[in-house]
Design an enzyme around this catalytic site. Structure first.
Site, short mmCIF file in Angstrom:
data_model
loop_
_atom_site.label_atom_id
_atom_site.label_comp_id
_atom_site.label_asym_id
_atom_site.label_seq_id
_atom_site.Cartn_x
_atom_site.Cartn_y
_atom_site.Cartn_z
CE LYS A 166 39.66 36.33 46.39
NZ LYS A 166 40.80 35.51 46.82
CD GLU A 175 41.32 30.53 44.78
OE1 GLU A 175 41.76 31.70 44.72
OE2 GLU A 175 41.30 29.88 45.84
CB CYS A 223 39.82 32.21 47.95
SG CYS A 223 41.13 31.89 49.17
#
Length: 547
Positions: free
Chosen positions: A361, A301, A411
């Site tokens: 995301k 990430e 994440c």
């Protein structure tokens, strides 16, 4: 002789149940700060079932204690019944989530004042679900009815906690069995919420074995044992008949991947003076000693801590590093939309330096990536940068050159069981890019890894995980670990991507419906045993009051 031995065993069991009944009565009699302290300590003890310890049997004495104290609270005020659930959950979350405060201490010069809110405020707020659960179970009679009601209400609270107000299903009760290779396979049947229901039903049956006579107690213990034995038997059979995941590492057909873990401290991740050094470290690790069969490189990430889509020189360096026909999958910020808004993204770059795909995301971290209720809250997010991230459209399956279709999860998106894939276009593998450097060498990264592993089991898909400072790892569709890089280190993993399971597991087909059935069965069992106990106690007036 056999009859004498059986009789001695029965008498021994009856004596043991009598002793535990006496201890349970003492626990039920606790009030005030003593009761609160014991409940908090019980919640703290329950965290030993979680990674990195994984001592799941500890849940049995813990819930035995909670069940007895729920019975004692039921004879007092409603507030006491609420307190049983709240204080227990508060201890569980405060100790289980202690690592969240570490994220704020990374930049303690400006975020120190938020530590009490993270360390105590979040656990206190999430414990409200379980306080209501304790209050709901109060309407049932003491013993088995209330214990089953409390277990059912607790797993319902898990589901609500995982869905309401954006959801935070971290360390729901199903993870109590996740460290067991056999027991964790139960997630393939009904997901982590259904696994949590089985955990609590088993524990609560043990908890009530000393309250309904020796014969009923032995039946409760047998039923309690049958639950994990059955789940473990299913898991053992599932794993025994599965092909060896390491056999694929000698195959020439499976796609070759390299996972890069650069080990960059969080304080050095975003400052501009470290940008070139960090980028060069990722390039070096991606290139050095790379086998010829590796075609795709995976960075974690925001490994590229700049707008890599807008940097032609950086993409040229990536193209020069990649093997022929290769691809880089990296986390990076990007700007997209009209007007352009900041995204936490995964970007795929090919050997010509061209961006061939991207994923934004969609499940953002409150206060970490955006600030909710901005009209009221005047402070910024705790991570670097002044602006909030904008969410993407939802789970997506990307078709990438030379790779099977993939579902990226950035994440903590990986902790949401029902949002790991797009069911309209199922992927062949899961890719989790994360940065756990915020949490240091605490329990947080180990718990995060376990959450990711259960997504592989639930979906029957291999999962590849790249983490900035660890723990990077890869799992097959049964959740078996293929490789791992330790927390706090740097290095690479070269592996062949395993295929998805030929037959999707039930959870992938049914979702949370197995959990719903278990919830209904728990409610039915609690109501039926409540009625049964009521018939047996008709001659005795109730001692409970709402005074």
């Amino acid at each position: 002789m056999t009859g004498d031995a059986a009789g001695a065993g029965a008498r021994g069991a009856a004596a043991l149940l009598a002793r535990t009944r006496t201890l349970g009565a003492r626990a039920a009699a606790l009030t005030g700060w003593r009761a609160r302290g014991v409940l908090f300590a019980a919640g703290a003890l329950a965290t030993l079932s979680l990674p990195p310890v994984g001592a799941w049997p500890v849940l049995y004495p813990v819930f035995w204690l909670v069940s007895h104290m729920a019975d004692g609270a039921g004879a007092r005020r409603r507030r006491a019944s609420f307190g049983v659930g709240w204080w227990f959950a508060f201890g569980y979350f405060a100790v289980g989530w202690y690592w969240i405060a570490n994220a704020l201490l990374v930049f303690s010069d400006r975020l120190w004042w938020m530590v009490p809110f993270a360390a105590l405020g979040l656990p206190a707020a999430m414990a409200l679900y379980y306080g209501v659960a304790g209050l709901a179970a109060r309407v049932l009679r003491p013993g088995l009815p209330r214990a089953l009601g409390l277990a059912t209400a607790f797993v319902a609270a898990d589901w609500l906690r995982g869905h309401l107000l954006t959801g935070f299903p971290w360390n729901v009760w199903g993870y109590g069995w996740a460290d067991s290779a056999w027991l964790s396979q139960g997630a393939a049947l009904g997901g982590v919420y259904a696994l949590g229901a089985l955990v609590l039903f088993s524990a609560m049956l043990v908890a009530t074995a000393d309250r309904h006579g020796a014969r009923a107690g032995i039946v409760a213990l047998v039923l309690a044992a049958l639950i994990p034995i059955t789940v473990a038997g299913y898991g053992a059979a599932r794993l025994t008949t599965a092909p060896d995941p390491t056999a694929l590492q000698d195959s020439d057909n499976a796609p070759g991947l390299r996972i890069v873990q650069a080990g960059i401290p969080q304080r050095e991740k975003w400052p501009r003076r470290f940008a070139a050094r960090n980028f060069d470290r990722h390039l070096r690790l991606a290139r050095e000693g790379r086998p010829d069969w590796v075609r795709a490189i995976i960075w974690p990430e925001t490994a590229a801590a700049f707008y890599i889509e807008e940097s032609a020189p950086a993409r040229a360096d990536i193209a020069a590093m990649l093997p022929s026909g290769g691809l880089l999958l990296t986390g990076a910020p990007r700007q997209a939309g009209v007007p352009p808004r900041l995204r936490n993204a995964m970007v795929a770059i090919d050997g010509s330096g061209r961006v061939v795909a991207s994923y934004d995301k969609h499940h953002l971290v409150p206060f970490g990536e955006y600030v909710p209720f901005k009209a009221v809250l005047t402070f910024g997010k705790v991570t670097s940068g002044a602006g909030d991230y904008a969410p993407g459209p939802g789970p997506r399956t990307l078709s990438l050159p030379g790779l099977p279709p993939v579902s990226p999860l950035i994440c903590y998106e990986v902790i949401f069981p029902g949002a790991a894939i797009d069911p309209a276009m199922p992927p062949a593998w899961l890719l989790n890019l994360t940065n756990d450097a915020w949490y240091g060498e605490t329990a947080g990264p180990y718990q995060h890894l376990q959450h990711a592993r259960l997504r592989a089991i639930e979906q029957g898909l291999p999962l590849v995980r790249a983490a900035n400072t660890g723990i990077s790892a890869a799992f097959d569709g049964h959740g078996r670990e293929i490789a791992r890089l330790p927390l706090g280190g740097s290095g690479v993993i070269d592996l062949r991507l395993p295929p998805p399971l030929a037959d999707p597991p039930p959870y992938r087909l049914l979702g949370d419906w197995v959990f719903v059935v278990l919830l209904i069965l728990g409610c039915f069992g609690a109501v039926m045993t409540h009625a049964r106990c009521g018939k047996l106690a008709q001659a005795r007036p109730s001692v409970e009051t709402d005074a």
